[in-house]
Design a protein around this motif. Structure first.
Motif, mmCIF file in Angstrom:
data_model
loop_
_atom_site.group_PDB
_atom_site.id
_atom_site.type_symbol
_atom_site.label_atom_id
_atom_site.label_comp_id
_atom_site.label_asym_id
_atom_site.label_seq_id
_atom_site.Cartn_x
_atom_site.Cartn_y
_atom_site.Cartn_z
ATOM 1 N N UNK B 323 0.821 -1.213 0.000
ATOM 2 C CA UNK B 323 0.000 0.000 0.000
ATOM 3 C C UNK B 323 0.855 1.264 0.000
ATOM 4 N N UNK B 344 -2.328 7.344 -5.676
ATOM 5 C CA UNK B 344 -3.771 7.463 -5.467
ATOM 6 C C UNK B 344 -4.540 7.069 -6.723
ATOM 7 N N UNK B 347 -4.453 3.227 -7.182
ATOM 8 C CA UNK B 347 -5.359 2.531 -6.261
ATOM 9 C C UNK B 347 -6.756 2.496 -6.854
ATOM 10 N N UNK B 362 -2.473 2.876 11.296
ATOM 11 C CA UNK B 362 -2.053 2.717 9.902
ATOM 12 C C UNK B 362 -3.033 3.229 8.863
ATOM 13 N N UNK B 363 -4.288 3.432 9.241
ATOM 14 C CA UNK B 363 -5.265 3.723 8.192
ATOM 15 C C UNK B 363 -6.283 4.770 8.596
ATOM 16 N N UNK B 364 -6.031 5.495 9.680
ATOM 17 C CA UNK B 364 -6.995 6.505 10.099
ATOM 18 C C UNK B 364 -6.233 7.718 10.611
ATOM 19 N N UNK B 372 -15.137 11.969 8.059
ATOM 20 C CA UNK B 372 -13.949 12.294 7.257
ATOM 21 C C UNK B 372 -13.133 11.032 6.988
ATOM 22 N N UNK B 375 -14.441 8.778 4.283
ATOM 23 C CA UNK B 375 -14.404 9.186 2.872
ATOM 24 C C UNK B 375 -12.978 9.414 2.351
ATOM 25 N N UNK B 376 -11.985 8.947 3.073
ATOM 26 C CA UNK B 376 -10.602 9.149 2.627
ATOM 27 C C UNK B 376 -10.362 8.697 1.183
ATOM 28 N N UNK B 377 -11.075 7.648 0.770
ATOM 29 C CA UNK B 377 -10.790 7.112 -0.563
ATOM 30 C C UNK B 377 -11.341 8.004 -1.676
ATOM 31 N N UNK B 379 -12.703 11.601 -1.214
ATOM 32 C CA UNK B 379 -13.145 12.940 -0.812
ATOM 33 C C UNK B 379 -13.009 13.964 -1.934
ATOM 34 N N UNK B 433 -14.917 2.069 4.727
ATOM 35 C CA UNK B 433 -14.262 2.843 3.677
ATOM 36 C C UNK B 433 -13.733 1.934 2.571
ATOM 37 N N UNK B 434 -13.084 0.844 2.954
ATOM 38 C CA UNK B 434 -12.365 0.049 1.962
ATOM 39 C C UNK B 434 -13.242 -1.019 1.313
#
Lengths: 375, 530
Positions: B323, B344, B347, B362-364, B372, B375-377, B379, B433-434
């Protein structure tokens, strides 16, 4: 004071019922006001002890502080005039801080910005109208500041150089470059006592806001803060900056260009400090000389911290610090205290402020309701 | 006073007995009525998978944790160990997985400062004589005047053990003492310890994953699984120990193991081309040591490839390189046959999604709101952003709220900072999210249920299987072997940064996995394998 406030409100009643939806946001906002306010009170108490030790009355001191800062139209203008550069140099700390960087070299960007702004119009004096020259100066100042702090960002991103150290050391280089140029190649021979660059001339200099002695840097600073706030909280780039600043691992895992975001923040930050340097030259000095090294960049660090790197909180905090600076002269004259007294007060505020960081999240009043066990 | 530190000459290995120790962390029972008897002068091995409770057990013995129930007896007397200092005073010492020496001091200095009664002003000449006299009575040789930072891993481990001897700790707990050593170094150190136990000078309780060492050095074994003692004794074969470790019922299930899997995992009509291909991945850890040494793996669409292994064998680095959190030193990654670089855009284009372990780390972003984080993927895309740059905060909250409902994220509001949520809810938010995008081509999941209660774990596993059933290529990296066996179509074992074993689930033999699991090729040499 905090304790009392907490025990005064029963958990789960009052505020909660009044604000079932937006309560959490309001609570967090209240925390960001209450904790710094508490830190200021503690600082005042500590400083009072120092004053008592010197045989001075704290009451008299703070009364004079108020009068010198906000007591009259004159002191207000003095305060605002001092606040203007602080707003912009505070942005130089606040923007990189949102990207997770602790840049403390605003003083250097301020100096190179002022220097570039003073040099840029010299070849064109008399050839172009004043507004054009001023625009050129502002652009040169911002560009120089942007590159100066941008370098810090690049070093951090490409080489892993600690941005706090590099920006601090670059400040000394900036001051040395300024001294070298104004005492050497760029010195105006007509300035024997205070080596300066050739003056831009009174006709080019920027007039104050009509009806006041406050210069336009104040307006520029407030506009810059609003823009910075919108950038950070309302644009997708700002969202990415917040992710990168909040957790770089997460940002990388989301494929975000962390390095570019860092450099962008540094460029904007340096641009803000460089713009402050421009205003100092265009409104006060009319030329570059060592008067540019007045510590605005360093006081800006305090301002940004007290504002918790929140762009919208910077102007009021800068006005507070501008006021402390403005009252210095009055305090010196009336109480016979040394000039450094207000610097000492600023230092005490900074220490209590940094210490107060540990208070966040400690008071139940400010926490989201469901974070505690439900019955 | 200083004699106390040197009274090691007095004979006296200590006997230890734990009776009915139980320890809960919240709703999780880490130890359940664990009893253990280690007579004086025994070399005892403690075996178990990750999370079996080994560390919790020794931490209770050493006073880091207080057991909820049960008693500890030293030489037959009940003792109450409230903290590691008290354990030290009773003669209990521990060598940790991570070194506890000060790297900038010499070996001799480390020994002296470890003493509880180290004087404020140290007479180095005298100390030096005492240390040398002490070293003459031990089999370990360490250069005394070299800085610890310059010592080899083997020398450092010897010094850790010397420190315990110097402090007169005659019951020694060793937590995977050989994981950083070469086999030769390991044999030397364990050999010396074994000889000392035989002379009745010390008692050793060693946590290990390496059957070879157990066979060569241990007098007796205790095997933990899921917080309970599941077996032990003397003279067990490697296969018997492996079976106890990974679970009796499941190990013997063999072919019937498939039938025990949840019905939802009907095989897709056809297993497609490899959607994810890792080709010879090499990467270094933070200290520049090799973490991945040529990991090659293919995952087809609609397939779950589960990677099992003891933690610290490259799992973390594997997820990080996939990743973009850790650079590859060499190797290539392909998604749907195309070269993949973790940007990005890539991905998104590839439909690759990652749920790393420890999502908060690791992911937040702990300080940002749940909405927020959810919706990281996406936004910067409509409808969450207008024209790609102006955030629509209302739409973001709405999107967050919708997914919070779908993935049952318990949070007071979408505006709550995600750091204020429980671990399970953070995990759910990251999964929301994922896993909510369509379509998911590749899903990489690491330890998705670590630390979660049973119901949450079941729900999250069902979502992973659902993604696979919808055609995702799933790479599951887990330290929970049961999870790997329950979910995977293909099982692989990672060991020392390499894939040591790979087989379709139908052909998987738990004993074999356990052996690869527990020592890779090293384990194979000493194991009677069919």
């Amino acid at each position: 004071m905090e304790k009392g406030a907490v025990s005064g409100v029963e958990p789960g009643t009052g505020l909660t019922e009044l604000l079932p939806q937006g309560g959490d946001r309001l609570r967090r906002a209240a925390e960001f006001v209450a904790v710094p306010a508490f830190a200021l009170l503690v600082a005042a108490a500590l400083f009072s002890a120092v004053l008592l030790g010197m045989g001075q009355s704290p009451l008299a001191f703070f009364e004079l502080l108020w009068r010198g800062a906000f007591g009259s139209a004159f002191s207000w203008q003095n305060t605002l005039q001092r606040a203007a550069p602080l707003i912009l140099t505070a942005l130089c700390v606040a923007l990189p801080a949102r990207a997770g960087l602790m840049v403390i070299g605003g003083e250097g960007a301020f100096v190179v910005g002022g220097l570039a702004a003073a040099i840029a119009p010299l070849p064109f004096l008399g050839l172009a109208p004043a507004p054009v020259l001023l625009a050129l100066m502002a652009a040169a100042g911002m560009l120089a500041g942007a590159l100066w702090i941008g370098l810090v960002g690049v070093l951090r991103h490409r080489r892993g150089v600690n941005e706090t150290i590099s920006s601090l050391l670059l400040t000394y280089i900036a001051v040395a470059v300024l001294s070298f140029l104004v005492e050497g190649p760029l010195r105006d021979p007509a300035t024997p006592n205070k080596p300066s660059t050739h003056p831009i001339g009174a006709d080019v200099m920027l007039a104050p806001i009509p009806g006041t002695s406050v210069h336009w840097g104040l307006v520029a600073g407030i506009v810059a803060c609003v823009l910075a706030h919108l950038l950070i909280s309302r644009t997708s780039t700002g969202f990415a900056i917040r992710i990168a600043g909040g957790n770089p691992r997460t940002a990388l895992g989301q494929g975000l260009p962390v390095g570019k975001l860092i450099v962008l923040c540094c460029l904007l930050a340096g641009g803000a400090a460089g713009l402050a340097g421009f205003f100092d030259v265009a409104t006060v000095h009319g030329a570059a000389n060592v008067s540019l090294v007045a510590g605005y960049g360093f006081t800006g660090i305090l301002v940004s911290f007290l504002a918790r790197h929140n762009a919208l909180a910077i102007p009021p905090v800068a006005i507070l610090f501008g006021g402390i600076g403005a009252a210095g002269g009055l305090i010196q004259r009336r109480l016979g205290l040394p000039d450094a007294t207000v610097a000492l007060l600023e230092g005490v505020i900074f220490v209590t402020l940094l210490t107060s960081e540990t208070l966040y999240g400690r008071f139940a009043l400010f926490q989201p309701r469901a974070a505690r066990p439900r019955p | 006073m200083s004699n106390e530190a040197l009274s090691f000459t007095s004979p006296g290995a200590i006997a230890l007995e734990a009776i009915g120790l139980s320890k809960r962390f919240g709703s999780f029972k880490a130890l359940d009525d664990v009893s253990l008897k280690v007579p004086a002068g025994e070399f005892h091995a403690l075996l178990g998978e990750n999370g079996a409770g080994k560390s919790t057990l020794v931490k209770c013995l050493m006073g880091f944790h207080r057991a909820d129930e049960g008693a500890v007896l030293l030489d037959g007397r009940e003792v109450s160990v409230r903290n590691p200092r008290e354990a030290q005073g009773l003669g209990l010492g521990m060598v940790y997985q991570h070194f506890t020496l000060v790297p900038s001091l010499t070996a001799a200095e480390n020994l002296v400062i470890a003493r509880r009664d180290a004087p404020a002003v140290i007479d180095w000449a005298a100390e030096r004589r005492r240390i040398e006299a002490f070293l003459d009575r031990t089999p370990f040789r360490v250069p005394l005047d070299r800085r610890v930072g310059a010592l080899s891993a083997g020398e450092r481990q010897k010094l850790e053990i010397l420190k315990l001897l110097y402090l007169d700790q005659r019951f020694m707990i060793l937590d995977e003492p050989t994981s950083v050593l070469t086999p030769a170094e390991a044999d030397e150190i364990l050999g010396h310890l074994k000889a000392m136990t035989e002379r009745g000078e010390i008692t050793v309780l060693m946590i290990t994953h390496k059957f070879r060492e157990v066979q060569a050095f241990a007098d007796a074994v205790t095997v933990l699984r899921r917080g309970r003692v599941v077996g032990g004794g003397r003279g067990l074969s490697t296969r018997e120990m492996a079976t106890m470790m990974v679970g009796e019922a499941a190990a013997t299930a063999g072919a019937s193991g498939k039938a025990a899997l949840p019905e939802r995992r009907a095989m897709p009509a056809s297993v497609g081309e490899p959607a994810l291909e890792l080709a010879g991945l090499f990467a270094e850890d933070d200290d520049g040591r090799p973490a991945l040494r040529g990991v090659s793996l293919k995952v087809a669409a609609g397939e779950i490839v589960g990677i099992a292994g003891v933690s610290g064998n490259g799992q973390g680095a594997l997820v990080e390189t996939c990743c973009g959190q850790r650079p590859l030193s060499s190797g290539q990654m392909f998604v749907n046959g195309r070269d993949f670089l973790p940007t990005r855009r890539a991905f998104d284009a590839a439909g690759l999604f990652v749920v790393p372990e420890e999502p908060l780390k690791n992911a937040a972003v702990a300080g940002m709101s749940v909405a927020d984080n959810i919706v990281f993927r996406r936004f910067e895309k409509p409808p969450l952003s207008r024209r790609g740059w102006w955030l629509d905060r209302r739409a973001i909250r709405a999107a967050g709220r919708e997914l919070m409902t779908r993935f049952r994220v318990a949070s007071p509001s979408p505006d709550t900072p995600i750091g204020a949520l429980s671990g399970g809810n953070v995990q759910r938010a990251v999964l929301a999210r994922e896993l909510s995008a369509e379509p998911i081509a590749v899903l990489i999941v690491a330890n998705p249920c670590f630390g979660l209660d049973f119901a949450s774990a079941a729900e999250i596993r069902a979502r992973i299987v659902a993604a696979r059933n919808a055609g995702a290529a799933v790479l599951l990296i887990s330290e929970d072997l049961d999870e790997v066996l329950d979910l995977s179509d293909t099982v692989a074992v990672i060991s020392h940064g390499q894939i040591a074993y790979k087989a379709p689930i139908a052909e998987v033999d738990r004993g074999t996995i356990g052996i690869h699991f527990a020592g890779g090729s090293e384990g194979e040499q000493g194991a009677p394998l069919g």
